[in-house]
Design an enzyme around this catalytic site. Structure first.
Site, mmCIF file in Angstrom:
data_model
loop_
_atom_site.group_PDB
_atom_site.id
_atom_site.type_symbol
_atom_site.label_atom_id
_atom_site.label_comp_id
_atom_site.label_asym_id
_atom_site.label_seq_id
_atom_site.Cartn_x
_atom_site.Cartn_y
_atom_site.Cartn_z
ATOM 1 N NE ARG A 118 -4.267 -1.544 0.335
ATOM 2 C CZ ARG A 118 -4.453 -2.635 -0.416
ATOM 3 N NH1 ARG A 118 -3.564 -2.978 -1.335
ATOM 4 N NH2 ARG A 118 -5.544 -3.386 -0.234
ATOM 5 C CG HIS A 157 -3.429 -0.888 -6.633
ATOM 6 N ND1 HIS A 157 -3.633 -0.263 -5.433
ATOM 7 C CD2 HIS A 157 -3.483 -2.218 -6.359
ATOM 8 C CE1 HIS A 157 -3.824 -1.161 -4.480
ATOM 9 N NE2 HIS A 157 -3.726 -2.353 -5.014
ATOM 10 C CD GLU A 197 -3.098 3.112 -5.168
ATOM 11 O OE1 GLU A 197 -2.038 2.886 -4.577
ATOM 12 O OE2 GLU A 197 -3.947 2.245 -5.445
#
Lengths: 312, 312
Positions: free
Chosen positions: A225, A273, A254
């Site tokens: 993350r 991602h 993000e």
């Protein structure tokens, strides 16, 4: 969990997509709607569309993501203390580990520099070319992904130093450090893969000090993350050349906004991602649903039960 | 080879670099000059500077490259039929196999497309994202590099179809095809690594027909020699999207001239024959010299004897 005498009645949401209905049937369950007092709920989407209230009958909820920090911070899980919640942790480990290995290899072999070239000049690359053979890789967070990565690295002649909460030896790692001793690893390993869960404890685990302690030839890969790395400190280290480069499947913020310096740094590789894209994720989640419905139908605890106090 | 009763006298050329003099000593030899009737010659450079004539005393010459097609085509080896010639075949296998895996993974995970992006748009990449997990890799030429690659691929859950001259089963490959049946492999495998020796038989082994027979999602990696692929046909296939892309450590012509279409194709990755850069190559060659001098000193045949009729 007591053995159920009948086929469990399972809702699939937000929509009862065919492949999940088939997965429920393969696991020995019957698909019903949320209004029909289901025993369990298989959820195929994020927290935004999750029902405000669950029927009293629901004893188990299966979530489709491996990391569940949003579900915890939004209080959805805590709101249903009598429900067993499972994540998809582990289901995507091999896929994401492969992506981490790709980023690490591409970094160590200077692929970003190569792709920017338009003439044949091997000497330019020589100072930047490394190998994983004989290298030591620090794996920060040895959960499913970290553990899946270890044999891949071993097949390339690299060795692993693992960091986890307990310091309990991770199979295949040369040494496992408890998180209290994490500072020892930064100068010791050649490269790093961040694969820990996002919890309040792991926020900005890698900051300016940690980056400064790494070797100048180090590549840092993050497939966990974005919050685990201090982005500004990373931009600083990449700009100054304190470390060789970074491969990031996740960022903070993000999505990474257009114009962010990470997009233009020649030693940063960004994959948005997508280490676990739908074409790979959906079949893996279907497999996990079959496995966990089978377990639930047999009265066996499903895999990847969420530990609310641990945060994953 | 008869056992030598004394320490072999070994010349190191074109210059007696320290690390090779030490390697000769480690192997039980004594370094002498070419003028002092050496038993053997350890050569650390290419054919251009090789002596026009060797002293009669020389019984063995060790070359530093794994592929020796230039030495054969220039007639240097045939000119000395009573000398045993060894290449460095196998010494660099793991290094080059790692590079091949890097190119393959970067292709399958669409890294070139990612590096060209400057905004967060995962959906753009989804159609291009694959995995080696469950994929079948055709390895064309299962010598040292191909064999080193098989366990690396296996650790990622990929399986291997091998092609070699004889069709003798290659350990770890699901199936091994003799070169006469090579046409079966193009539609069968998902991706390809070219790792065969450059011989008159393997010239343009991959041409327009072979490329047309591959899957449209296939990545083609060449870490052998540029001559094995028909470059114009490859440019055509990459432009038309007949295959997904190519990762090339070697090209034809080589060096690839500035302005060549391969430099600007978004689905071509070029590394300028640096899969085995000096920092990795020199220590590996030193190790091979120690091994072969040890063998020569003990009267055991050195490894990687060149087979002039086979061409490698």
């Amino acid at each position: 969990m007591a053995s159920t005498q009948r086929s469990p009645r399972i809702a699939v949401g937000p929509r009862p997509d065919d492949m999940f209905v088939r997965a429920v049937a393969s696991g020995g369950g019957i698909t019903v709607s949320l209004e029909e007092s289901p025993d369990a709920l298989i959820w195929t989407s994020g927290p935004d569309t999750f029902p405000a209230a669950l029927p009293e009958s629901v004893r188990w909820v299966q979530l489709s993501s491996a990391g569940v920090e949003n579900w915890l911070t939004e209080g959805i899980i805590k709101r249903h203390p009598r429900v067993l919640w499972t994540s998809a942790a582990g289901a995507y480990s091999a896929t994401v580990a492969e992506h981490a290995l790709m980023l690490l290899l591409a970094g160590v072999r200077a692929l970003p520099h190569h792709l920017a070239a338009s003439s044949w000049a091997p000497e330019e690359f020589y100072p930047h070319l490394g190998t994983l053979r004989g290298a030591t890789i620090g794996i920060i967070g040895a959960g499913g992904i970290g553990r899946a990565l270890i044999p891949m690295l071993a097949s390339l002649g690299a060795q692993t130093l693992a960091v986890n909460r307990s310091g309990r030896p991770v199979p295949g790692a040369v040494e496992t450090f408890p998180v209290e001793r994490i500072d020892e690893i930064w100068p010791l390993a050649d490269h790093f893969v961040i694969s820990a869960a996002a919890t309040p404890d792991t926020e900005q685990l890698v900051g300016a000090e940690e980056l400064a302690a790494m070797k100048p030839t180090a590549w840092l890969v993050n497939i966990a993350r974005g919050s685990l790395i201090d982005t500004d400190a990373l931009v600083g280290a990449l700009t100054a050349g304190t470390i060789a480069g970074a491969g990031l499947d996740v960022t903070d913020p993000e999505p990474l906004p257009a114009g962010h310096p990470l997009w233009s740094l020649p030693n940063a590789m960004i994959t948005p991602h997508d280490s676990n894209p739908p074409a790979l994720r959906v079949p893996a989640y279907v497999e996990r649903v079959v496995e966990n419905v089978t377990r639930f139908a047999s009265g066996v605890e499903p895999v990847a039960v969420i530990d609310v106090s641990a945060g994953y």
